[in-house]
Design a protein around this motif. Structure first.
Motif, PDB file in Angstrom:
ATOM      1  N   CYS A   1       0.816  -1.160   0.016  1.00 34.10           N
ATOM      2  CA  CYS A   1      -0.031  -0.129   0.112  1.00 34.10           C
ATOM      3  C   CYS A   1       0.231   1.080  -0.406  1.00 34.10           C
ATOM      4  O   CYS A   1      -0.008   2.777  -0.196  1.00 34.10           O
ATOM      5  CB  CYS A   1      -0.813   0.091   1.161  1.00 34.10           C
ATOM      6  N   HIS A   2       2.223   1.176  -0.237  1.00 31.79           N
ATOM      7  CA  HIS A   2       3.211   2.612   0.317  1.00 31.79           C
ATOM      8  C   HIS A   2       4.335   1.727  -0.945  1.00 31.79           C
ATOM      9  O   HIS A   2       4.834   0.488  -1.495  1.00 31.79           O
ATOM     10  CB  HIS A   2       3.717   2.604   1.015  1.00 31.79           C
TER      11      HIS A   2
ATOM     12  N   ASN B   1      -3.169   6.226  -1.250  1.00 32.95           N
ATOM     13  CA  ASN B   1      -3.552   6.214  -0.153  1.00 32.95           C
ATOM     14  C   ASN B   1      -2.667   7.655   0.735  1.00 32.95           C
ATOM     15  O   ASN B   1      -1.833   8.258   0.329  1.00 32.95           O
ATOM     16  CB  ASN B   1      -1.869   4.856   0.473  1.00 32.95           C
TER      17      ASN B   1
ATOM     18  N   CYS C   1      -0.302   5.971   5.074  1.00 35.60           N
ATOM     19  CA  CYS C   1       1.301   5.498   5.180  1.00 35.60           C
ATOM     20  C   CYS C   1       2.149   5.990   4.448  1.00 35.60           C
ATOM     21  O   CYS C   1       3.749   5.890   4.544  1.00 35.60           O
ATOM     22  CB  CYS C   1       1.293   3.784   5.893  1.00 35.60           C
TER      23      CYS C   1
HETATM   24 ZN    ZN Z   1       1.460   0.899   3.149  1.00 35.82          ZN
END
Ligand code: ZN
Ligand code: MG
Length: 210
Positions: A88-89, A117, A120
């Motif tokens: 997610c990053h 996102n 994070c």
């Molecule tokens: Zn992440």
């Protein structure tokens, strides 16, 4: 890539690689662009590509597909895609690998489009010169207040899709005030990637001419 002590934490490893990236990025203006899915990050980069052409490169981070890299190339800039496969990053190691694939001859500006996102990505240094937080009118005007970590760390805030602000009852002044409370030094740009409004000021800044 340097030999890394296995006892380091994931965050320490990331910071080590981010430091290496910063060395390798010397002479290039590098930005880490962070925002929700659909905030218009890639649309902003298409507009940037139309102006900067081969002087700009983009590292695209997505969970899946190379759709966004293809959009950048169509507009005349270099692009490398990272597929995180669920992550997610982006982290500094992924960016280091992608940067090796780029021919950096003649590149003045490199923009890393992080995975969509708001949470994070802002806590991973990629070796960038500055973070760009992108928020847009359809998301609602409470986003900086709700997701402060990104807006505390971002040197640049882009409010995108301002052509829709009236229709959506989006309070731009509220967003600017919330951003200033979190980071009084942040530069705030109100733009529409679609109509082109405000884009010159933003792109001048990215290029370092403003
Ligand atoms: Zn992440
Ligand atoms: Mg995108």
């Amino acid at each position: 890539m340097a030999k890394i002590d296995v006892n380091l934490s994931a965050r320490e490893k990331n910071d080590l690689l981010a430091g290496e990236n910063r060395e390798q990025f010397k002479g290039i203006r590098v930005f880490n662009m962070i925002g929700s899915p659909g905030a218009g990050k890639t649309a902003l980069l298409e507009a940037a590509a139309s102006r900067f052409g081969s002087r700009m490169a983009v590292i695209e981070g997505d969970v899946k597909t190379d759709f966004d890299a293809e959009r950048i190339r169509k507009n005349g800039s270099h692009a490398v895609q990272i597929e995180t496969g669920g992550g997610c990053h982006l982290n500094a190691g992924m960016v280091q690998g992608a940067f090796k694939e780029l021919d950096t001859d003649g590149i003045d500006v490199l923009i890393i489009e992080n995975v969509g996102n708001l949470v994070c990505p802002s806590s991973y240094d990629l070796g960038e010169m500055a973070k760009i937080a992108v928020t847009s009118t359809p998301e609602g005007d409470e986003k900086p207040a709700k997701y402060p970590a990104l807006f505390i760390r971002a040197e640049i805030v882009v409010i995108n899709k301002i052509d829709l602000a009236d229709i959506l009852d989006y309070d731009i002044e509220r967003v600017k005030n919330d951003c200033r409370k979190l980071n009084p030094d942040a530069l705030i740009f109100e733009v529409s990637a679609k109509t082109g409004e405000g884009m010159d000021a933003l792109l001048d800044h990215l290029e370092g001419t403003a």
